[in-house]
Scaffold this motif. Structure first.
Motif, mmCIF file in Angstrom:
data_model
loop_
_atom_site.group_PDB
_atom_site.id
_atom_site.type_symbol
_atom_site.label_atom_id
_atom_site.label_comp_id
_atom_site.label_asym_id
_atom_site.label_seq_id
_atom_site.Cartn_x
_atom_site.Cartn_y
_atom_site.Cartn_z
ATOM 1 N N ARG A 104 -6.296 -6.023 1.642
ATOM 2 C CA ARG A 104 -5.236 -5.407 1.895
ATOM 3 C C ARG A 104 -4.189 -5.092 0.728
ATOM 4 N NH1 ARG A 104 -4.019 -5.686 7.575
ATOM 5 N NH2 ARG A 104 -5.937 -6.495 8.853
ATOM 6 N N TYR A 105 -3.806 -3.985 0.286
ATOM 7 C CA TYR A 105 -3.104 -3.699 -1.031
ATOM 8 C C TYR A 105 -2.021 -3.102 -0.469
ATOM 9 C CZ TYR A 105 -1.544 -1.518 -5.055
ATOM 10 O OH TYR A 105 -0.781 -1.153 -6.310
ATOM 11 N N TYR A 106 -0.852 -3.833 -0.403
ATOM 12 C CA TYR A 106 0.568 -3.379 -0.060
ATOM 13 C C TYR A 106 1.167 -2.917 -1.386
ATOM 14 C CZ TYR A 106 -0.516 -6.270 3.878
ATOM 15 O OH TYR A 106 -1.007 -6.914 5.163
ATOM 16 N N TYR A 107 1.792 -1.657 -1.119
ATOM 17 C CA TYR A 107 2.528 -1.156 -2.292
ATOM 18 C C TYR A 107 3.673 -0.174 -1.886
ATOM 19 C CZ TYR A 107 -0.637 2.727 -1.162
ATOM 20 O OH TYR A 107 -1.233 3.814 -0.581
ATOM 21 N N ALA A 108 4.258 0.414 -2.970
ATOM 22 C CA ALA A 108 5.567 1.191 -2.779
ATOM 23 C C ALA A 108 4.851 2.562 -3.341
ATOM 24 C CB ALA A 108 6.713 1.155 -3.217
ATOM 25 N N HIS A 109 4.819 3.678 -2.374
ATOM 26 C CA HIS A 109 4.585 4.678 -3.254
ATOM 27 C C HIS A 109 5.605 5.298 -4.119
ATOM 28 C CE1 HIS A 109 3.660 9.198 -3.195
ATOM 29 N NE2 HIS A 109 2.352 8.974 -2.901
ATOM 30 N N SER A 110 5.125 6.212 -5.127
ATOM 31 C CA SER A 110 5.711 6.538 -6.149
ATOM 32 C C SER A 110 7.204 7.224 -5.798
ATOM 33 C CB SER A 110 4.982 7.706 -7.174
ATOM 34 O OG SER A 110 4.898 8.720 -6.323
ATOM 35 N N THR A 111 7.457 7.658 -4.547
ATOM 36 C CA THR A 111 8.393 8.354 -4.082
ATOM 37 C C THR A 111 9.601 7.355 -2.986
ATOM 38 O OG1 THR A 111 7.379 9.373 -2.217
ATOM 39 C CG2 THR A 111 7.618 10.830 -4.084
ATOM 40 N N GLU A 112 9.121 5.979 -3.020
ATOM 41 C CA GLU A 112 9.540 5.171 -2.079
ATOM 42 C C GLU A 112 10.242 4.085 -2.734
ATOM 43 O OE1 GLU A 112 6.460 4.276 0.401
ATOM 44 O OE2 GLU A 112 6.523 5.971 1.468
ATOM 45 N N THR A 113 11.098 3.301 -2.339
ATOM 46 C CA THR A 113 11.901 2.273 -2.927
ATOM 47 C C THR A 113 11.258 0.921 -2.439
ATOM 48 O OG1 THR A 113 13.670 2.345 -1.484
ATOM 49 C CG2 THR A 113 13.930 3.421 -3.581
ATOM 50 N N SER A 114 10.672 0.806 -1.381
ATOM 51 C CA SER A 114 10.145 -0.346 -0.946
ATOM 52 C C SER A 114 8.808 -0.248 -0.234
ATOM 53 C CB SER A 114 10.885 -0.504 0.573
ATOM 54 O OG SER A 114 10.793 0.601 1.501
#
Length: 186
Positions: free
Chosen positions: A137-147
């Motif tokens: 599982r790779y958890y990340y923030a998309h380039s347009t998101e802050t969380s």
């Protein structure tokens, strides 16, 4: 500073696979099959420590420390993006691809989802990996998101990718249940 075999050992038993002033600094470590791997941004190093004991009352003595650069392998971008299931190491490389490492070489797993992985915002400080039940599982923030509100899941059994979004996740852990089962808690 003194050198044992081909590794630098500083007073206080700090081990550096390369020289401490090297601009390619260590970004993470991972233990796999009794060998310690140091990840830099461009490569990785395998460290094997040979320990001897004469009996149960005598302290262990380090006989040798051997560190070798793993030529032809990728580095990682942060400690949070390096995980292991005990058999393989999984990591996000500095080229923003997901790799598995078997102790000898890297295999890229993320060709199909590379544009999504590249869309992560500051992955070295915001993203993290977790292995649970034969799934990465790779958890990340998309380039347009802050969380952190996206998760790419790679199923190791079926070699399939899935995506989940819209849920903010700060961390994930395996919670032990009765009978040696683990529950994923996000």
């Amino acid at each position: 500073l003194h050198t044992t075999s081909n590794v630098n050992v500083w007073p206080g038993h700090l081990i550096y696979p390369n020289t401490p002033l090297d601009p390619d600094e260590v970004v993470g470590t991972c233990l796999l099959k009794n060998e310690l791997y140091f990840f830099t941004r461009t490569t990785k190093y395998r460290t094997t420590i040979t320990i001897s004991t004469s009996d149960a009352t005598t302290p262990s003595i380090i006989q040798a420390i051997d560190t070798q650069e793993m030529k032809g392998t990728k580095g990682a971008i942060s400690q949070d993006l390096i995980v292991t299931d005990g058999e393989l190491i999984y990591f996000i490389g500095s080229d923003l691809r997901l790799y598995e490492f078997n102790g000898v070489g890297d295999t890229c797993l993320s060709d199909f989802v590379e544009p999504e992985i590249r869309s992560a915002r500051n992955p070295e400080t915001v993203g993290f990996l977790h292995v649970h039940d034969k799934q990465i599982r790779y958890y990340y923030a998309h380039s347009t998101e802050t969380s952190v509100s996206r998760m790419l899941l790679y199923d190791l059994l079926y070699n399939e990718w899935f995506m989940d979004d819209g849920r903010c996740v700060a961390f994930s852990i395996d919670y032990p249940l009765e009978g040696n089962f683990l529950r994923l808690t996000e």
